[in-house]
Design an enzyme around this catalytic site. Structure first.
Site, PDB file in Angstrom:
ATOM      1  N   ASP A  64       5.228 102.128 -14.042  1.00  0.00           N
ATOM      2  CA  ASP A  64       5.426 103.571 -14.109  1.00  0.00           C
ATOM      3  C   ASP A  64       4.439 104.397 -13.294  1.00  0.00           C
ATOM      4  OD1 ASP A  64       3.340 102.734 -15.706  1.00  0.00           O
ATOM      5  OD2 ASP A  64       4.035 103.664 -17.551  1.00  0.00           O
ATOM      6  N   HIS A  65       3.236 103.893 -13.090  1.00  0.00           N
ATOM      7  CA  HIS A  65       2.233 104.732 -12.440  1.00  0.00           C
ATOM      8  C   HIS A  65       2.375 104.735 -10.916  1.00  0.00           C
ATOM      9  CE1 HIS A  65       0.473 104.574 -16.414  1.00  0.00           C
ATOM     10  NE2 HIS A  65      -0.502 105.374 -16.064  1.00  0.00           N
ATOM     11  N   ASP A 119      -2.977 101.587 -22.560  1.00  0.00           N
ATOM     12  CA  ASP A 119      -2.909 102.945 -22.023  1.00  0.00           C
ATOM     13  C   ASP A 119      -3.357 103.880 -23.134  1.00  0.00           C
ATOM     14  OD1 ASP A 119      -1.564 104.533 -19.532  1.00  0.00           O
ATOM     15  OD2 ASP A 119      -1.549 105.681 -21.384  1.00  0.00           O
ATOM     16  N   ARG A 379      -3.576 116.061 -19.243  1.00  0.00           N
ATOM     17  CA  ARG A 379      -4.956 116.053 -18.736  1.00  0.00           C
ATOM     18  C   ARG A 379      -5.058 116.917 -17.489  1.00  0.00           C
ATOM     19  NH1 ARG A 379      -5.921 109.614 -19.634  1.00  0.00           N
ATOM     20  NH2 ARG A 379      -6.675 109.857 -21.754  1.00  0.00           N
ATOM     21  N   SER A 538      -8.978 107.819 -19.979  1.00  0.00           N
ATOM     22  CA  SER A 538      -8.120 106.639 -19.876  1.00  0.00           C
ATOM     23  C   SER A 538      -8.686 105.394 -20.572  1.00  0.00           C
ATOM     24  CB  SER A 538      -7.953 106.346 -18.393  1.00  0.00           C
ATOM     25  OG  SER A 538      -7.838 104.987 -18.141  1.00  0.00           O
ATOM     26  N   ARG A 540      -8.599 102.564 -19.026  1.00  0.00           N
ATOM     27  CA  ARG A 540      -8.777 101.580 -17.952  1.00  0.00           C
ATOM     28  C   ARG A 540     -10.100 100.819 -18.111  1.00  0.00           C
ATOM     29  NH1 ARG A 540      -9.031 106.680 -13.927  1.00  0.00           N
ATOM     30  NH2 ARG A 540      -7.175 107.052 -15.160  1.00  0.00           N
TER      31      ARG A 540
HETATM   32  C1  MIC Z   1      -4.204 108.055 -17.470  1.00  0.00           C
HETATM   33  O1  MIC Z   1      -3.454 108.896 -17.967  1.00  0.00           O
HETATM   34  O2  MIC Z   1      -5.368 108.309 -17.124  1.00  0.00           O
HETATM   35  C2  MIC Z   1      -3.695 106.648 -17.267  1.00  0.00           C
HETATM   36  C3  MIC Z   1      -3.609 106.418 -15.790  1.00  0.00           C
HETATM   37  O3  MIC Z   1      -2.412 106.524 -17.817  1.00  0.00           O
HETATM   38  C4  MIC Z   1      -4.657 105.668 -17.938  1.00  0.00           C
HETATM   39  C5  MIC Z   1      -4.378 104.243 -17.679  1.00  0.00           C
HETATM   40  C6  MIC Z   1      -4.951 103.713 -16.401  1.00  0.00           C
HETATM   41  O4  MIC Z   1      -6.030 104.106 -15.988  1.00  0.00           O
HETATM   42  O5  MIC Z   1      -4.314 102.860 -15.795  1.00  0.00           O
HETATM   43  C7  MIC Z   1      -4.779 105.851 -19.466  1.00  0.00           C
HETATM   44  O6  MIC Z   1      -4.562 106.924 -19.960  1.00  0.00           O
HETATM   45  O7  MIC Z   1      -5.172 104.901 -20.158  1.00  0.00           O
HETATM   46 FE1  SF4 Z   2       1.169 108.393 -17.067  1.00  0.00          FE
HETATM   47 FE2  SF4 Z   2      -1.263 108.529 -18.179  1.00  0.00          FE
HETATM   48 FE3  SF4 Z   2      -0.109 110.694 -17.119  1.00  0.00          FE
HETATM   49 FE4  SF4 Z   2       0.864 109.666 -19.355  1.00  0.00          FE
HETATM   50  S1  SF4 Z   2      -1.158 110.576 -19.066  1.00  0.00           S
HETATM   51  S2  SF4 Z   2       2.045 110.378 -17.595  1.00  0.00           S
HETATM   52  S3  SF4 Z   2       0.572 107.481 -19.008  1.00  0.00           S
HETATM   53  S4  SF4 Z   2      -0.748 108.861 -16.020  1.00  0.00           S
END
Ligand code: MIC
Ligand code: SF4
Length: 649
Positions: A64-65, A119, A379, A538, A540
């Site tokens: 998805d990303h 996630d 965010r 995140s 991550r």
């Molecule tokens: C995000 O919203 O920051 C992400 C990208 O979905 C991350 C996951 C990632 O860093 O791959 C999250 O929220 O955990």
């Molecule tokens: Fe994707 Fe993270 Fe954004 Fe949700 S907050 S849409 S999981 S990148």
């Protein structure tokens, strides 16, 4: 004594520990999910555990990303993820099929069950009465290997909802109000459990919007009851058999209470650049807007886009605005297309993107310099949109519609008066269809799948054994609220290296200091010093893995975000906090720091042990603490959770 919903789900899944807030508990996990930027490490680590098949009831691997696949590295990641899902027994959701949380909600979320996701927004499924928690990839891998998930038993906060949302106030405003009151640190160590008469008036997608942004509060999870609304929603998804009722017992006790009267709410926005900088829309009215995006795992569902379309009411998009819809799932897009909504929005001047996270992490639709972007996302950390000094506001789909038409931030109630538009409310479809070809079930996988590793797929780096003396330079000192987007940014130029730690680590903290990685390498590691809430955002694990790879041995901060702290411990780094936060001022970047008797302090039988950090440059002794469970202490002693799990397998 009656139980609250959290206690009910926890007690049904409790493998070890007592349900006392702050105690470590071991939870049996029913379902797991991962996505394409965390999933590569999840499966590489699962492979390293040497287990033949994943053992949970449902594992979902979503792409998805990085769906635009602007580099073969992304496409190789997807091919690897498909091979891993098919080899080890997970569902595989193809790129473009939708955001993990939305597709999981549509297909697998189930009241009363536990879900662990790689996630941070995994708690979205709390909208259906599920206890869902975000974690680092290694925790997902070990759970798939049959281990429980270890977490601190959270405090349970009763968020009592009274009344009903008036006209143009929405579920997004409920969670923005929570952020306004409690801030991005207000939920650490807590589950927000939504109760009260106001809950009944909220549909499941609205509940999911609220649960989703529990993450921005720093919460471990958010949960709603499972009731007639839940049953109705599951019926529309064609999954009524997955329904079971779940509510708090009479007399259930809570650790704290927040009361929100929904009838008092008005349209709100989070201003740049923190989700808790919340004000009424009316306070920032008139601010010119160049870009509007509806989408993300917060407000990208069918019901959100339908509300956006309803509020737009076929009015033309302002000539200075680029208005974009990025549906959170292909199923939502397909449904809206069948209903003619997509064509109407296009005719009004709205652009349509594929189902992806995309712009949420600065992949596509990067705002123009010095411009305002209004998004229905969760965010707005500075620079996350792909340009430094960005001005991203977070809002509901209705506020997004008003600005699309007027070209400026507009209170939708004023827009309604000027354009004669009624509040759209939430409309649920009679039933959802489609999507099956994009979700591959493990039982349909061929028997002889081998992992497919392209040239960018690296191996899992392992940490060194813990040493009794740790010394080195303060490679970097940062302030409060450093996010994982600062530590390892997720923009397109960097995201493609998520499965290649050697390369990815070059970007560590580059948004704060471009020389960080080269300095850390040159000095052979050292320390990072941080302020409050270090590592928020995140899940991550790369934000721990990359510093470890560069030789960082400890992060000393005023406080840590939950998932990041767990990730540091998982990779054998010491997350230390100041005994007295004023001591933060006693360290400058470049100072030589030293810790002695580390093994003794880590090997203790207490959850909190103290160490003395000597600032050799300033000749100061600074008391610091390690708060870690006995099990996490074992990980650190073994050089990380992966070597520890392998030793004990
Ligand atoms: C995000 O919203 O920051 C992400 C990208 O979905 C991350 C996951 C990632 O860093 O791959 C999250 O929220 O955990
Ligand atoms: Fe994707 Fe993270 Fe954004 Fe949700 S907050 S849409 S999981 S990148």
């Amino acid at each position: 004594m009656g139980k609250n919903i959290t206690e009910k789900i926890v007690s049904e899944h409790l493998e070890e520990g007592e349900m006392e807030p702050g105690n470590e508990i071991a939870l049996e996990i029913d379902q797991v999910l991962s996505q394409d930027t965390t999933g590569t490490m999840v499966w590489l680590q699962f492979e390293a555990l040497g287990i033949e098949e994943q053992k949970t009831e449902v594992a979902g691997q979503y792409c998805d990303h990085q769906t635009y696949q602007f580099d073969f590295k992304n496409t190789d990641d997807h091919r690897f993820l498909k091979s891993a899902a098919q080899k080890y027994g997970a569902h595989y959701s193809r790129p473009g099929n939708g955001i993990c949380h939305q597709v999981h909600k549509e297909n697998f979320a189930e009241p009363g069950k536990t879900l662990l996701g790689a996630d941070s927004h995994t708690q979205t499924q709390g909208g259906l009465g599920m206890l869902s928690i975000g974690a680092g990839g290694l925790d997902i891998a070990t759970v798939m290997g049959g281990a429980p998930y270890y977490v601190e038993m959270p405090e349970v906060v009763n968020v009592r909802l009274e009344g009903e949302l008036p006209g143009w106030a929405t579920a997004k405003d409920v969670i923005l109000e929570m952020l306004r009151r409690l801030t991005v640190k207000g939920g650490v160590g807590k589950v927000f459990e939504y109760t009260g008469p106001g809950v009944e008036s909220l549909t499941v997608p609205e509940r999911c919007t609220i649960a989703n942004m529990g993450t921005e509060l720093g919460a471990t999870s958010s949960v709603f009851p499972s009731d007639e609304e839940t049953k109705d929603y599951l019926r529309r998804l064609g999954r009524e058999e997955d329904f079971s009722a779940l509510e708090a017992d009479d007399g259930a006790e809570y650790d704290d209470e927040v009361v929100i009267d929904l009838s008092d709410l008005e349209p709100l926005v989070a201003c740049p650049s923190m989700p808790d900088k919340v004000v009424p829309v009316s306070e920032v009215e008139g601010e010119d807007v160049e870009q509007v995006i509806v989408g993300s795992c917060t407000n990208g569902a069918y019901e959100d886009i339908k509300a956006f379309a309803g509020a737009l009411d076929k009015n033309e998009v302002h000539e200075d605005v680029h208005s974009i819809v990025a549906p959170a799932s292909k199923q939502a897009a397909e449904q809206l297309a069948r209903e003619g909504e997509v064509a109407d929005m296009m005719e009004a001047g709205v652009n349509w993107s594929e189902s992806t996270c995309g712009a949420c992490i600065g992949i596509g639709h990067v705002p123009a310099s010095d411009s305002v972007s209004l998004r229905t996302f969760n965010r707005n950390f500075e620079g996350r949109s792909g340009i430094e000094d960005d001005n991203v506001y977070l809002c509901s789909p209705e506020v997004a519609a008003a600005a699309s038409v007027t070209g400026e931030i507009t209170d939708p109630r004023d827009y309604a008066d000027d354009y004669g538009v009624d509040a759209p409310g939430i409309v649920l479809p009679d039933g959802f269809g489609g999507q099956d070809p994009d979700l591959l079930a493990p039982e349909d996988a061929p028997d002889d799948v081998e992992l497919s590793k392209g040239p960018n797929i690296g191996s899992v780096p392992l940490g060194d054994d813990l040493e009794d003396e740790i010394g080195g330079e303060t490679i970097l000192k940062v302030g409060d609220d450093i996010t994982t987007d600062h530590i390892i940014p997720a923009t397109s130029d960097i995201l493609k290296f998520r499965s290649n730690i050697d390369k990815l680590s070059e970007f560590t903290l580059s948004r704060v200091d471009e020389e960080f990685a080269s300095r850390a390498k040159e000095k052979g590691g050292g320390f990072i010093v941080g302020g409050e809430n270090y590592g928020q955002g995140s899940s991550r694990e790369h934000a721990a893995l990359c510093p470890m790879y560069l030789g960082i041995e400890a992060v000393v901060a005023k406080s840590f975000a939950r998932i990041h702290k767990a990730n540091l411990l998982n990779f054998g780094l010491l997350p230390l906090t100041f005994v007295d936060n004023d001591d933060y001022d006693k360290i400058d970047e470049g100072d030589d720091l030293h810790l002695e008797n580390v093994i003794e302090a880590v090997d203790g039988d207490q959850e909190t042990t103290q160490l003395t950090l000597v600032n050799e440059t300033k000749d100061e002794e600074i008391p610091v603490k390690l708060d870690a469970s006995l099990r996490e202490r074992e990980y650190v002693l073994a050089g990380g959770k992966l070597p520890h799990t392998r030793q004990n397998a």
